[in-house]
Design an enzyme around this catalytic site. Structure first.
Site, PDB file in Angstrom:
ATOM      1  N   GLU A   1      30.565  48.954  41.582  1.00  0.00           N
ATOM      2  CA  GLU A   1      30.685  49.584  43.064  1.00  0.00           C
ATOM      3  C   GLU A   1      31.426  51.032  42.859  1.00  0.00           C
ATOM      4  OE1 GLU A   1      33.920  47.570  45.062  1.00  0.00           O
ATOM      5  OE2 GLU A   1      33.393  48.754  47.075  1.00  0.00           O
TER       6      GLU A   1
ATOM      7  N   HIS B   1      27.506  38.818  51.347  1.00  0.00           N
ATOM      8  CA  HIS B   1      28.417  39.729  50.846  1.00  0.00           C
ATOM      9  C   HIS B   1      29.387  40.024  52.013  1.00  0.00           C
ATOM     10  CE1 HIS B   1      30.021  43.164  48.113  1.00  0.00           C
ATOM     11  NE2 HIS B   1      30.991  42.635  48.775  1.00  0.00           N
TER      12      HIS B   1
ATOM     13  N   HIS C   1      31.646  41.249  42.155  1.00  0.00           N
ATOM     14  CA  HIS C   1      31.614  42.752  42.091  1.00  0.00           C
ATOM     15  C   HIS C   1      31.612  43.467  41.009  1.00  0.00           C
ATOM     16  CE1 HIS C   1      33.048  41.403  46.241  1.00  0.00           C
ATOM     17  NE2 HIS C   1      33.046  42.743  46.801  1.00  0.00           N
TER      18      HIS C   1
ATOM     19  N   HIS D   1      33.645  39.547  53.156  1.00  0.00           N
ATOM     20  CA  HIS D   1      34.999  39.160  52.980  1.00  0.00           C
ATOM     21  C   HIS D   1      35.520  38.693  54.357  1.00  0.00           C
ATOM     22  CE1 HIS D   1      34.946  40.685  49.032  1.00  0.00           C
ATOM     23  NE2 HIS D   1      34.053  41.983  49.426  1.00  0.00           N
TER      24      HIS D   1
ATOM     25  N   ASP E   1      30.110  43.796  53.978  1.00  0.00           N
ATOM     26  CA  ASP E   1      31.371  43.719  53.165  1.00  0.00           C
ATOM     27  C   ASP E   1      32.500  43.291  53.841  1.00  0.00           C
ATOM     28  OD1 ASP E   1      32.826  43.904  50.887  1.00  0.00           O
ATOM     29  OD2 ASP E   1      32.292  46.054  50.613  1.00  0.00           O
ATOM     30  N   ASP E   2      33.242  44.485  54.658  1.00  0.00           N
ATOM     31  CA  ASP E   2      34.447  44.412  55.513  1.00  0.00           C
ATOM     32  C   ASP E   2      34.265  44.943  56.823  1.00  0.00           C
ATOM     33  OD1 ASP E   2      36.268  43.239  53.444  1.00  0.00           O
ATOM     34  OD2 ASP E   2      35.229  45.127  52.149  1.00  0.00           O
TER      35      ASP E   2
END
Ligand code: HPA
Ligand code: ZN
Length: 332
Positions: free
Chosen positions: A197, A14, A194, A16, A275-276
């Site tokens: 969340e 996961h 997703h 991005h 994630d980011d």
């Protein structure tokens, strides 16, 4: 324990790729491509990364992505992330990209995918890192827009492992994308979304029952339903949890309140992801270290989380076996 975290080979499921854009590269590309960004210094950028919820992050994340223009830019972005994989001992990664963020600004689909793909090919040749690409639909846009994007993706079917769903969750439930996910499944793509969340567990049910997903991204709101927890456990549906992200976007007030240990103890198939990472203060090892320091994870917990990352990946059984053996070797 921190040594063990660093030493274990890991899979990341996961991530991005646009969320791995570090401020330094953002500045460099803004200058090169003559794109205006609302920051004067790197320090300004870091100050702006102070989020109240998912939307407050997305606004800044999409603005940052504007600096990505050429195929080389997407290559450089991906190559920089690969360097972090090398540092953190990520040996397999399945990365998300958001084509609509770029095609809406007039960047060709092929520019984006070719840049990412060639960096991943080089990562395999140079470091032996294996990877997959997952194309996400932006859920704040229409299902028709997602269909158009899927049509563009068909020409790159060999390069794209799966289809996902991201962006603003509240008010954009999985049910909005039922038909396009059905077509993606018929085309042979793996499916993820997703869900749970920020929105409640009903979005997780929709992702499983209406979209027929193979994995849930985030999924931490599953804790709101006993029945769902039982089902996730029985079917071992993977949840790609992103602890730093959840703290930075205020899904939990503090690390101590994060529920990953509860999900793990209940027997759910959870793994740890970044994630980011350029926006959420750290890559995968930092996520593990924060969990260890705030939630008293044991060595067994960490090994289970790491093994789950390989078990839940979209690689074939032989490669899974190979990586799981590597984990055992690192433990010895
Ligand atoms: N949630 C939804 N969309 C996203 C995220 C996220 O955590 N990161 C990048 N796009
Ligand atoms: Zn995400």
């Amino acid at each position: 324990m921190i040594n063990l975290i660093k030493k274990l080979p890991k899979a990341e499921l996961h991530l991005h790729i646009e969320g791995s854009l570090e401020p330094e590269l953002m500045f460099k590309l803004a200058q090169k491509n003559q794109i205006d960004i609302p920051y004067k210094t790197i320090e300004d950028v870091r100050q702006a990364y102070n989020f109240t919820n998912l939307q407050s992050f997305l606004d800044i994340y999409y603005a940052g992505a504007n600096v990505l223009v050429t195929q080389d830019d997407f290559y450089d972005l991906t190559w920089e992330y690969i360097q972090k994989c090398v540092e953190d001992n990520v040996v397999h990664t399945e990365i998300f990209f958001d084509p609509q963020t770029h095609t809406a600004r007039g960047i060709a689909f092929e520019t984006v995918i070719n840049g990412i793909k060639s960096a991943l090919d080089d990562a395999q040749a140079r470091y032996g890192i294996t990877s997959g690409i997952i194309m996400c639909f932006l859920r704040h846009l229409s299902q028709q827009d997602a269909f158009d994007t899927l049509t563009q993706a068909l020409a790159y079917k060999d390069d794209i492992t799966g289809i996902g769903l991201d962006s603003a969750e509240l008010g954009n439930p999985p049910s909005k994308f039922k038909e396009v996910f059905q077509q993606a499944k018929e085309e042979g793509f793996k499916l993820v979304a997703h869900a749970g969340e920020e929105a409640d567990f009903s979005y997780i049910y929709e992702a499983i029952d209406l979209l027929a997903i193979d994995r849930i991204d985030h999924g931490v709101q599953s804790i709101g339903s006993n029945e769902l927890m039982q089902r996730l456990k029985a079917e071992q549906i993977p949840l790609t949890v992103c602890p730093n992200s959840n703290i930075e976007l205020k899904v939990f007030d503090s690390y101590e309140q994060h529920n990953i240990k509860q999900l793990l103890d209940y027997g759910l198939n959870v793994c740890v992801n970044s994630d980011d990472p350029a926006y959420f203060k750290g890559y995968i090892n930092q996520n593990f270290i924060n969990l260890y320091e705030h939630l008293s994870l044991t060595e067994d917990d960490i090994v289970t989380l790491v093994k789950n990352s390989f078990r839940s990946s979209f690689i074939d059984d032989d490669l899974k076996e190979h990586y799981l053996n590597k984990v055992d070797q690192a433990l010895r």
